[in-house]
Design a protein around this motif. Structure first.
Motif, PDB file in Angstrom:
ATOM      1  N   ALA A  90      -1.755  51.479  40.680  1.00 53.42           N
ATOM      2  CA  ALA A  90      -1.388  50.191  41.265  1.00 53.42           C
ATOM      3  C   ALA A  90      -2.459  49.149  40.980  1.00 53.42           C
ATOM      4  O   ALA A  90      -2.154  47.975  40.726  1.00 53.42           O
ATOM      5  N   THR A  91      -3.728  49.552  40.999  1.00 48.88           N
ATOM      6  CA  THR A  91      -4.828  48.621  40.745  1.00 48.88           C
ATOM      7  C   THR A  91      -4.731  48.030  39.347  1.00 48.88           C
ATOM      8  O   THR A  91      -4.860  46.811  39.149  1.00 48.88           O
ATOM      9  N   VAL A  92      -4.511  48.879  38.364  1.00 47.96           N
ATOM     10  CA  VAL A  92      -4.390  48.409  36.979  1.00 47.96           C
ATOM     11  C   VAL A  92      -3.182  47.486  36.842  1.00 47.96           C
ATOM     12  O   VAL A  92      -3.262  46.409  36.244  1.00 47.96           O
ATOM     13  N   ILE A  93      -2.059  47.890  37.416  1.00 45.48           N
ATOM     14  CA  ILE A  93      -0.837  47.092  37.309  1.00 45.48           C
ATOM     15  C   ILE A  93      -1.025  45.719  37.945  1.00 45.48           C
ATOM     16  O   ILE A  93      -0.582  44.698  37.402  1.00 45.48           O
ATOM     17  N   GLU A  94      -1.685  45.660  39.080  1.00 42.56           N
ATOM     18  CA  GLU A  94      -1.918  44.383  39.757  1.00 42.56           C
ATOM     19  C   GLU A  94      -2.757  43.442  38.905  1.00 42.56           C
ATOM     20  O   GLU A  94      -2.485  42.236  38.829  1.00 42.56           O
ATOM     21  N   GLU A  95      -3.800  43.980  38.247  1.00 39.26           N
ATOM     22  CA  GLU A  95      -4.648  43.140  37.399  1.00 39.26           C
ATOM     23  C   GLU A  95      -3.893  42.639  36.178  1.00 39.26           C
ATOM     24  O   GLU A  95      -4.008  41.472  35.794  1.00 39.26           O
ATOM     25  N   VAL A  96      -3.115  43.517  35.576  1.00 39.25           N
ATOM     26  CA  VAL A  96      -2.349  43.124  34.386  1.00 39.25           C
ATOM     27  C   VAL A  96      -1.280  42.099  34.757  1.00 39.25           C
ATOM     28  O   VAL A  96      -1.085  41.105  34.053  1.00 39.25           O
ATOM     29  N   SER A  97      -0.596  42.308  35.865  1.00 39.92           N
ATOM     30  CA  SER A  97       0.458  41.372  36.266  1.00 39.92           C
ATOM     31  C   SER A  97      -0.114  40.001  36.609  1.00 39.92           C
ATOM     32  O   SER A  97       0.508  38.965  36.344  1.00 39.92           O
TER      33      SER A  97
ATOM     34  N   GLU B 285      -8.887  59.519  33.550  1.00 40.86           N
ATOM     35  CA  GLU B 285      -9.698  58.678  34.424  1.00 40.86           C
ATOM     36  C   GLU B 285      -9.374  57.221  34.114  1.00 40.86           C
ATOM     37  O   GLU B 285      -9.414  56.808  32.960  1.00 40.86           O
ATOM     38  N   PHE B 286      -9.042  56.449  35.160  1.00 46.26           N
ATOM     39  CA  PHE B 286      -8.600  55.078  34.951  1.00 46.26           C
ATOM     40  C   PHE B 286      -9.751  54.084  35.068  1.00 46.26           C
ATOM     41  O   PHE B 286     -10.741  54.323  35.769  1.00 46.26           O
ATOM     42  N   THR B 287      -9.590  52.962  34.395  1.00 46.88           N
ATOM     43  CA  THR B 287     -10.603  51.912  34.352  1.00 46.88           C
ATOM     44  C   THR B 287     -10.680  51.200  35.703  1.00 46.88           C
ATOM     45  O   THR B 287      -9.662  50.999  36.373  1.00 46.88           O
ATOM     46  N   SER B 288     -11.876  50.800  36.097  1.00 44.75           N
ATOM     47  CA  SER B 288     -12.051  50.088  37.351  1.00 44.75           C
ATOM     48  C   SER B 288     -11.439  48.693  37.266  1.00 44.75           C
ATOM     49  O   SER B 288     -11.273  48.129  36.174  1.00 44.75           O
TER      50      SER B 288
END
Length: 212
Positions: free
Chosen positions: A115-122, A84-87
């Motif tokens: 993709a959501t996690v990657i976008e926030e990290v980038s 389960e991935f983080t919001s």
């Protein structure tokens, strides 16, 4: 002996990376606080990988480890049963909280997952100027995918250009390149191709190779 291929820019880059990040040891007589290193990765309930393993490594090398948890896994030493991935909101708040009080001297990236996690990290990495090591966790040892094709494209486009070093294993390198790397020459050419994404260096780990 695991087969591996290393391909990078100047040879001094690896030495500089190691000296600047994970070999900074602080003795009890040093007036300086230990360097702060973040791990942005998933939680491994079995303790053998993910943020748990990263924090052990940071501590062993004299650094203070902080964690941004991208996802929870239900796994043991044999299998991954659920992820389960983080919001987006929680991920952003965690990054901001650490940035404001415990800024990173270096960052290790692990499982990003969506993709959501990657976008926030980038978005954060675009404003970060320290060393970044990315272990692009994409495939489990049993062969299960942890990153879909759309998210993989974003990883290549938005994360790798900010990385000092990327360290895919053989299965992950094949997933990134969308082809089989079945010889030392193929691995070397694959590393050279991944280098074109804009990262500083590429290390393809060969533990999954059929031949040593």
């Amino acid at each position: 002996v695991a087969h591996f291929c290393f391909r990078s820019g100047p040879a001094a880059l690896m030495s500089a990376l190691v000296s600047a990040t994970f070999t900074l040891c602080v003795t009890s007589t040093s007036p300086l606080p230990p360097p702060i290193v973040w791990t942005i990765a998933g939680s491994d309930s079995g303790g053998g990988a993910g943020i748990q393993a990263d924090l052990h490594a940071f501590h062993a090398l004299g650094a203070h480890g902080c964690s941004v948890i991208t996802g929870l896994t239900a796994q043991n030493s044999h299998e991954v049963r659920r992820v389960e991935f983080t919001s987006r909101e929680m991920l952003r708040e965690t990054i901001c909280a650490l940035r404001d009080d415990l800024p990173a001297a270096a960052i290790k990236l692990g499982m990003l997952g969506t993709a959501t996690v990657i976008e926030e990290v980038s978005a954060f990495l675009r404003k970060y100027d320290g060393d970044v090591v990315c272990d692009p966790v994409m495939v489990t040892t049993s062969g299960s995918r942890l990153l879909d094709e759309d998210a993989t494209k974003i990883l290549l486009r938005d994360i790798f250009p900010h990385c000092t070093l990327i360290t895919p294993n053989l299965l992950e390198a094949e997933a990134l390149l969308q082809r089989t790397l079945d010889s030392p020459s193929a691995v070397e050419h694959g590393a050279a191709e991944l280098l074109q994404t804009g990262c500083g260096a590429v290390l393809i780990k060969g533990g999954h190779a059929k031949t040593a």
